[in-house]
Design a protein around this motif. Structure first.
Motif, PDB file in Angstrom:
ATOM      1  N   SER A 132      22.885  43.476  28.691  1.00  0.00           N
ATOM      2  CA  SER A 132      22.886  42.014  28.692  1.00  0.00           C
ATOM      3  C   SER A 132      21.589  41.468  29.269  1.00  0.00           C
ATOM      4  O   SER A 132      21.012  40.511  28.735  1.00  0.00           O
ATOM      5  CB  SER A 132      24.081  41.499  29.504  1.00  0.00           C
ATOM      6  OG  SER A 132      24.142  40.103  29.462  1.00  0.00           O
ATOM      7  N   GLY A 133      21.105  42.060  30.350  1.00  0.00           N
ATOM      8  CA  GLY A 133      19.831  41.633  30.929  1.00  0.00           C
ATOM      9  C   GLY A 133      18.679  41.825  29.970  1.00  0.00           C
ATOM     10  O   GLY A 133      17.796  40.971  29.852  1.00  0.00           O
ATOM     11  N   MET A 134      18.683  42.949  29.257  1.00  0.00           N
ATOM     12  CA  MET A 134      17.632  43.230  28.283  1.00  0.00           C
ATOM     13  C   MET A 134      17.648  42.206  27.149  1.00  0.00           C
ATOM     14  O   MET A 134      16.594  41.713  26.728  1.00  0.00           O
ATOM     15  CB  MET A 134      17.813  44.634  27.713  1.00  0.00           C
ATOM     16  CG  MET A 134      16.764  45.042  26.697  1.00  0.00           C
ATOM     17  SD  MET A 134      17.062  46.687  26.003  1.00  0.00           S
ATOM     18  CE  MET A 134      18.564  46.363  25.042  1.00  0.00           C
ATOM     19  N   LEU A 135      18.845  41.863  26.659  1.00  0.00           N
ATOM     20  CA  LEU A 135      18.947  40.907  25.558  1.00  0.00           C
ATOM     21  C   LEU A 135      18.587  39.492  26.004  1.00  0.00           C
ATOM     22  O   LEU A 135      18.109  38.690  25.200  1.00  0.00           O
ATOM     23  CB  LEU A 135      20.359  40.920  24.982  1.00  0.00           C
ATOM     24  CG  LEU A 135      20.764  42.179  24.207  1.00  0.00           C
ATOM     25  CD1 LEU A 135      22.189  42.063  23.692  1.00  0.00           C
ATOM     26  CD2 LEU A 135      19.806  42.440  23.056  1.00  0.00           C
ATOM     27  N   THR A 136      18.799  39.179  27.276  1.00  0.00           N
ATOM     28  CA  THR A 136      18.481  37.836  27.759  1.00  0.00           C
ATOM     29  C   THR A 136      16.985  37.589  27.742  1.00  0.00           C
ATOM     30  O   THR A 136      16.515  36.556  27.259  1.00  0.00           O
ATOM     31  CB  THR A 136      19.016  37.627  29.182  1.00  0.00           C
ATOM     32  OG1 THR A 136      20.394  37.975  29.239  1.00  0.00           O
ATOM     33  CG2 THR A 136      18.887  36.163  29.592  1.00  0.00           C
ATOM     34  N   THR A 137      16.214  38.522  28.262  1.00  0.00           N
ATOM     35  CA  THR A 137      14.762  38.316  28.293  1.00  0.00           C
ATOM     36  C   THR A 137      14.104  38.558  26.939  1.00  0.00           C
ATOM     37  O   THR A 137      13.019  38.042  26.675  1.00  0.00           O
ATOM     38  CB  THR A 137      14.100  39.245  29.343  1.00  0.00           C
ATOM     39  OG1 THR A 137      14.646  40.560  29.230  1.00  0.00           O
ATOM     40  CG2 THR A 137      14.323  38.723  30.734  1.00  0.00           C
ATOM     41  N   SER A 138      14.757  39.326  26.066  1.00  0.00           N
ATOM     42  CA  SER A 138      14.145  39.612  24.757  1.00  0.00           C
ATOM     43  C   SER A 138      14.485  38.568  23.706  1.00  0.00           C
ATOM     44  O   SER A 138      13.621  38.123  22.953  1.00  0.00           O
ATOM     45  CB  SER A 138      14.562  40.996  24.259  1.00  0.00           C
ATOM     46  OG  SER A 138      15.961  41.092  24.118  1.00  0.00           O
ATOM     47  N   ILE A 139      15.764  38.138  23.641  1.00  0.00           N
ATOM     48  CA  ILE A 139      16.160  37.166  22.614  1.00  0.00           C
ATOM     49  C   ILE A 139      16.945  35.982  23.179  1.00  0.00           C
ATOM     50  O   ILE A 139      17.405  35.124  22.429  1.00  0.00           O
ATOM     51  CB  ILE A 139      16.994  37.832  21.495  1.00  0.00           C
ATOM     52  CG1 ILE A 139      18.306  38.403  22.052  1.00  0.00           C
ATOM     53  CG2 ILE A 139      16.195  38.907  20.799  1.00  0.00           C
ATOM     54  CD1 ILE A 139      19.224  38.960  20.980  1.00  0.00           C
ATOM     55  N   GLY A 140      17.125  35.919  24.502  1.00  0.00           N
ATOM     56  CA  GLY A 140      17.815  34.791  25.109  1.00  0.00           C
ATOM     57  C   GLY A 140      19.311  34.789  24.901  1.00  0.00           C
ATOM     58  O   GLY A 140      19.947  33.739  25.007  1.00  0.00           O
ATOM     59  N   MET A 141      19.919  35.961  24.627  1.00  0.00           N
ATOM     60  CA  MET A 141      21.342  36.028  24.305  1.00  0.00           C
ATOM     61  C   MET A 141      22.040  37.131  25.112  1.00  0.00           C
ATOM     62  O   MET A 141      22.193  38.257  24.637  1.00  0.00           O
ATOM     63  CB  MET A 141      21.538  36.279  22.811  1.00  0.00           C
ATOM     64  CG  MET A 141      21.103  35.128  21.938  1.00  0.00           C
ATOM     65  SD  MET A 141      21.121  35.555  20.163  1.00  0.00           S
ATOM     66  CE  MET A 141      22.836  36.028  19.946  1.00  0.00           C
ATOM     67  N   PRO A 142      22.503  36.827  26.319  1.00  0.00           N
ATOM     68  CA  PRO A 142      23.215  37.839  27.107  1.00  0.00           C
ATOM     69  C   PRO A 142      24.651  38.038  26.660  1.00  0.00           C
ATOM     70  O   PRO A 142      25.304  39.015  27.030  1.00  0.00           O
ATOM     71  CB  PRO A 142      23.173  37.258  28.519  1.00  0.00           C
ATOM     72  CG  PRO A 142      23.194  35.771  28.288  1.00  0.00           C
ATOM     73  CD  PRO A 142      22.353  35.559  27.047  1.00  0.00           C
TER      74      PRO A 142
END
Length: 241
Positions: A132-142
């Motif tokens: 979730s952290g990875m997706l938040t900074t990469s595509i803004g979708m945790p």
């Protein structure tokens, strides 16, 4: 004016979904904001407004938070954030970026419809937080990994909403700070976010009313419809336009 109207509609619907479901803002807003803005602008606008929503709602729903799970999500996300910003900084093709987001949503929908089930373990709690952290900074979708994990463990909707919002409060702040540090920002992002605040607040009011009306079955069906529609629309727009 047309773009402004579309933007306001996106923010209103996404805010309603966030309040009534606990995950809808980033899943709804990010794909459609990509139709109006560059990736860094769409993601930062999403992060700013999502952080505002979490701050607004967290006090009222704090009693339903699963604090033990939230702490594990946060610990896991610390490892995922730098990986996410690396992925984002290496993306050069907007079309490929949008296709990747759409496929992620569609895969998530299929897994949910097939009633994917997973048993909770401490390791998986940390792992989901990291993804979730990875997706938040990469595509803004945790939201996608959290939604799948909660659905797979049959978590009640009030606990789902409260725990995800509490986690979002941390991960959105960290992700926004990371984005500003490594990719910078611009005036459009902050002015657009400021204009959207009244619409967000209206959406929060409507969403709270809907949350009290939605039972678990309707909640599940609505989740499937939201994910599949958003994924298909973004994929179609990316491939054919």
């Amino acid at each position: 004016m047309t773009s402004l109207f579309i933007f306001m509609c996106i923010i209103l619907i996404a805010s309603i979904l966030q309040t009534s479901t606990g995950f809808g803002f980033s899943i709804m807003a990010t794909p459609f904001l990509l139709l109006l803005f560059q990736p860094n602008e769409a993601i930062q606008i999403n992060l700013i407004l999502s952080l505002l929503i979490s701050l607004t709602l967290i006090w009222k729903i704090r009693k339903a938070i699963d604090f033990d799970l939230m702490k594990k999500f946060i610990a896991g996300s610390v490892a995922g954030v730098p990986n996410g910003i690396f992925i984002f900084m290496t993306i050069n093709d907007l079309t490929t970026f949008k296709i990747a987001v759409s496929i992620l949503l569609l895969v998530l929908t299929v897994l949910l419809v097939l009633r994917f089930r997973i048993k909770r373990t401490p390791f998986r709690d940390y792992l989901i937080g990291g993804v979730s952290g990875m997706l938040t900074t990469s595509i803004g979708m945790p939201g996608p990994p959290l939604l799948l994990y909660f659905a797979g463990t049959s978590t009640k909707k009030d606990v789902l909403r409260a725990t995800t919002l509490a986690f979002y409060l941390f991960i959105y702040f960290i992700s926004l700070a990371t984005q500003l540090m490594f990719t910078g920002t611009n005036r459009v992002i902050w002015e657009t976010s400021l204009y959207a605040i009244p619409i967000v607040l209206l959406g929060l009011l409507i969403g709270q009313v809907l949350f009290n009306w939605i039972n678990q079955r309707i909640f599940t069906i609505f989740t499937y419809v939201l994910l599949s529609f958003t994924g298909l629309y973004l994929l179609f727009e990316s491939v054919f336009f």
